[in-house]
Design a protein around this motif. Sequence first.
Motif, PDB file in Angstrom:
ATOM      1  N   GLY A   1     136.217  41.141  45.957  1.00 22.39           N
ATOM      2  CA  GLY A   1     137.219  40.323  46.623  1.00 22.39           C
ATOM      3  C   GLY A   1     137.386  38.984  45.944  1.00 22.39           C
ATOM      4  O   GLY A   1     136.558  38.548  45.148  1.00 22.39           O
TER       5      GLY A   1
ATOM      6  N   GLU B   1     126.993  45.810  41.264  1.00 22.11           N
ATOM      7  CA  GLU B   1     128.023  45.156  42.060  1.00 22.11           C
ATOM      8  C   GLU B   1     128.255  45.982  43.321  1.00 22.11           C
ATOM      9  O   GLU B   1     128.553  47.164  43.242  1.00 22.11           O
ATOM     10  CB  GLU B   1     129.313  45.026  41.248  1.00 22.11           C
ATOM     11  N   THR B   2     128.077  45.352  44.462  1.00 19.80           N
ATOM     12  CA  THR B   2     128.219  46.050  45.741  1.00 19.80           C
ATOM     13  C   THR B   2     129.572  45.711  46.361  1.00 19.80           C
ATOM     14  O   THR B   2     130.208  44.711  45.981  1.00 19.80           O
ATOM     15  CB  THR B   2     127.101  45.622  46.713  1.00 19.80           C
ATOM     16  N   PRO B   3     130.031  46.495  47.328  1.00 15.31           N
ATOM     17  CA  PRO B   3     131.310  46.195  47.997  1.00 15.31           C
ATOM     18  C   PRO B   3     131.345  44.790  48.601  1.00 15.31           C
ATOM     19  O   PRO B   3     132.398  44.157  48.629  1.00 15.31           O
ATOM     20  CB  PRO B   3     131.401  47.266  49.090  1.00 15.31           C
ATOM     21  N   GLU B   4     130.200  44.271  49.048  1.00 13.53           N
ATOM     22  CA  GLU B   4     130.150  42.928  49.629  1.00 13.53           C
ATOM     23  C   GLU B   4     130.424  41.834  48.592  1.00 13.53           C
ATOM     24  O   GLU B   4     130.779  40.716  48.946  1.00 13.53           O
ATOM     25  CB  GLU B   4     128.775  42.666  50.272  1.00 13.53           C
ATOM     26  N   MET B   5     130.271  42.150  47.318  1.00  9.42           N
ATOM     27  CA  MET B   5     130.478  41.169  46.263  1.00  9.42           C
ATOM     28  C   MET B   5     131.930  41.117  45.794  1.00  9.42           C
ATOM     29  O   MET B   5     132.315  40.187  45.091  1.00  9.42           O
ATOM     30  CB  MET B   5     129.588  41.491  45.060  1.00  9.42           C
TER      31      MET B   5
ATOM     32  N   VAL C   1     129.327  34.033  46.332  1.00 10.05           N
ATOM     33  CA  VAL C   1     128.760  35.350  46.613  1.00 10.05           C
ATOM     34  C   VAL C   1     127.253  35.183  46.818  1.00 10.05           C
ATOM     35  O   VAL C   1     126.543  34.743  45.903  1.00 10.05           O
ATOM     36  CB  VAL C   1     129.021  36.337  45.451  1.00 10.05           C
TER      37      VAL C   1
END
Length: 183
Positions: free
Chosen positions: A144, A138-142, A149
């Motif tokens: 929120g 899981e990356t920061p872009e995923m 996604v």
Amino acid sequence: MVFSIKEWDAQCQALTTARTALLIRKGGIMETHGGFEVEHRQFLLYPTFLHQNPAELRPEFISMLRDDPQPGQIVLTALAEVVAVHKVETLEQALALEPYQALTAGAIERRFHYRNRPWVHALLLRVRPVAQPLVLEETPEMLGCVSWVPLPEIRIEAQESVLREEALTQLQEEVGGILRPQA
């Protein structure tokens, strides 16, 4: 590009075990001003553990609640294909969908009125397990509260639908009957 939709883990489990084939969606707090839209007709189910609420699941689905078995990773086990999508604009019709999915009437009503925009989407899905579960970091872009996604380019080999076509067709007719405009 491959997309996934974030949904409570318990709901993903209900879909992948053929206990439901219907999702009621409104959108996350970071959605655009217009709210959730069905932007993709095929997507992977991205199970989330954040905000799962036992008080908002019907009793027969509460046993599916669990802690995240692999924190920091996403385990994608199923591909969903949209069979039908309905924008439900009356609370009465939204509440009539309760028996067909995992949320309580109270949860449906809360989503219906969320952000003072009275509607929800009802998505009828054909869910197909992937041959080999995909495990991604899981990356920061995923992160929120968003629905959609984008994922890195991955190869997906999906198996047969968890729900027989006859059962899916019957469900589509029942849901369509509930949501058909009344004369």
